[in-house]
Design a protein around this motif. Sequence first.
Motif, PDB file in Angstrom:
ATOM      1  N   ARG A 141     -18.325 -85.638  18.569  1.00 16.17           N
ATOM      2  CA  ARG A 141     -18.169 -84.983  19.864  1.00 16.17           C
ATOM      3  C   ARG A 141     -17.305 -83.728  19.743  1.00 16.17           C
ATOM      4  N   VAL A 142     -16.261 -83.809  18.941  1.00 14.36           N
ATOM      5  CA  VAL A 142     -15.402 -82.642  18.733  1.00 14.36           C
ATOM      6  C   VAL A 142     -16.175 -81.553  17.999  1.00 14.36           C
ATOM      7  N   GLU A 144     -19.333 -80.997  17.906  1.00  7.45           N
ATOM      8  CA  GLU A 144     -20.347 -80.406  18.786  1.00  7.45           C
ATOM      9  C   GLU A 144     -19.765 -79.344  19.719  1.00  7.45           C
ATOM     10  N   ASN A 145     -18.487 -79.409  19.965  1.00  9.05           N
ATOM     11  CA  ASN A 145     -17.838 -78.445  20.859  1.00  9.05           C
ATOM     12  C   ASN A 145     -17.138 -77.316  20.100  1.00  9.05           C
ATOM     13  N   LYS A 147     -17.553 -73.866  17.548  1.00 10.54           N
ATOM     14  CA  LYS A 147     -18.448 -72.816  17.082  1.00 10.54           C
ATOM     15  C   LYS A 147     -18.206 -72.560  15.599  1.00 10.54           C
ATOM     16  N   ASP A 151     -16.626 -75.385  13.182  1.00 13.10           N
ATOM     17  CA  ASP A 151     -17.308 -76.669  13.028  1.00 13.10           C
ATOM     18  C   ASP A 151     -17.404 -77.059  11.558  1.00 13.10           C
ATOM     19  N   ALA A 281     -11.737 -77.747  21.665  1.00 13.71           N
ATOM     20  CA  ALA A 281     -12.873 -78.657  21.489  1.00 13.71           C
ATOM     21  C   ALA A 281     -12.507 -80.084  21.884  1.00 13.71           C
ATOM     22  N   LYS A 284     -12.594 -80.224  25.635  1.00 17.29           N
ATOM     23  CA  LYS A 284     -13.966 -80.261  26.141  1.00 17.29           C
ATOM     24  C   LYS A 284     -14.634 -81.609  25.873  1.00 17.29           C
ATOM     25  N   SER A 285     -14.215 -82.268  24.792  1.00 13.04           N
ATOM     26  CA  SER A 285     -14.809 -83.560  24.437  1.00 13.04           C
ATOM     27  C   SER A 285     -14.297 -84.690  25.313  1.00 13.04           C
ATOM     28  N   LYS A 286     -13.232 -84.412  26.091  1.00 15.91           N
ATOM     29  CA  LYS A 286     -12.642 -85.412  26.998  1.00 15.91           C
ATOM     30  C   LYS A 286     -12.216 -86.671  26.245  1.00 15.91           C
TER      31      LYS A 286
END
Length: 352
Positions: A141-142, A144-145, A147, A151, A281, A284-286
Amino acid sequence: MDPSPEPSLRPADSPSSGNKNQTNAPPCPWNQALLSLSNEIKVRQYSPKTLKSYTLWAEKLRYFTLHKPPEMLDVEDVKRFLTHLAVERKVAASSQNQAFNALLFFFRHVLHREFGTMEGVVRVKRKPYIPVVLSREEVWRVIENLKYPFDLIVKILYGCGLRLSECMKLRIQDLNFDAMILTIHDGKGKKDRTVPIPQKLKIELENHLHLVVEKHEKDLASGYAGVFLPSAIERKYPGAAKELVWQWVFPSKELTLVPDTGELRRYHLHETHVQKAIKMAVRKSKLLKRASAHTFRHTFASHLLAANVDLRTIQELLGHSDIRTTMIYTHTVISTTIKEKKSPLDFDDGIF
């Protein structure tokens, strides 16, 4: 906890500052002592972080003793200072131990005196430390958030168990795709080690290096002076800074102007840029956990242990000198062990 100067620190007290009205004044003994400390650390080729840390602890002792001349310092001054850190400042055990090691070095190699015993010092009780570990789904999840290239950096941190500083200092020659191993030079404690390159990163890394090569060719065409190198290597191999094998795997976006020479050189991507990208990230991944760049190294070790990889093998992959450091991960999983070097990025569970 990072040491920081006491509130009483004034610019005029700094070793690097000068007083224009006292040009004929004798040199400050503390400034000379701190310069000697810097030289002793550099001679031993300790890291810049060690230089900064040891210097700050010496300065803290200076302010605590009200600028008592270094040659007049004794073990009782250090005892009172270490007790002050524990009782008044309420520092962590790691910070008190760091202060002790810094001042031990200062006494031995700058003041040329031994500590003696440290009896009577109030010691901070070390609390059990259990690292934050992410699940594989949370790692993904991290990622994926993030760039590019952040990443890819996180995939290396998790897939190879590197410290962020080790990842940023990678050079092209450190990647061996024939043997599928990555070499970390001058890791913590100035130790070298190798780790497997995850099979799932091979193509992604090769594509990334293709872009690095293109950037290097443009740099050469613009007449830049090369990458930053340790001075000893540059003296021995004058042309090495421009050679492809010495280029950073993760170069900075902009060239750096060297004021003394007027040269344009390239540094690696700064750690703070990666840390900020990961922080964003994670937000955003919560995630319901605290997570930083180092969390992926913890997760690497815990996931290997959960997959029954031998603890000694994990110790070797992480570059720990003491198995007790690696044993903190036994608190995060329940496992039996097997002896096999493997990357968690290559686990076949369909997530990555």
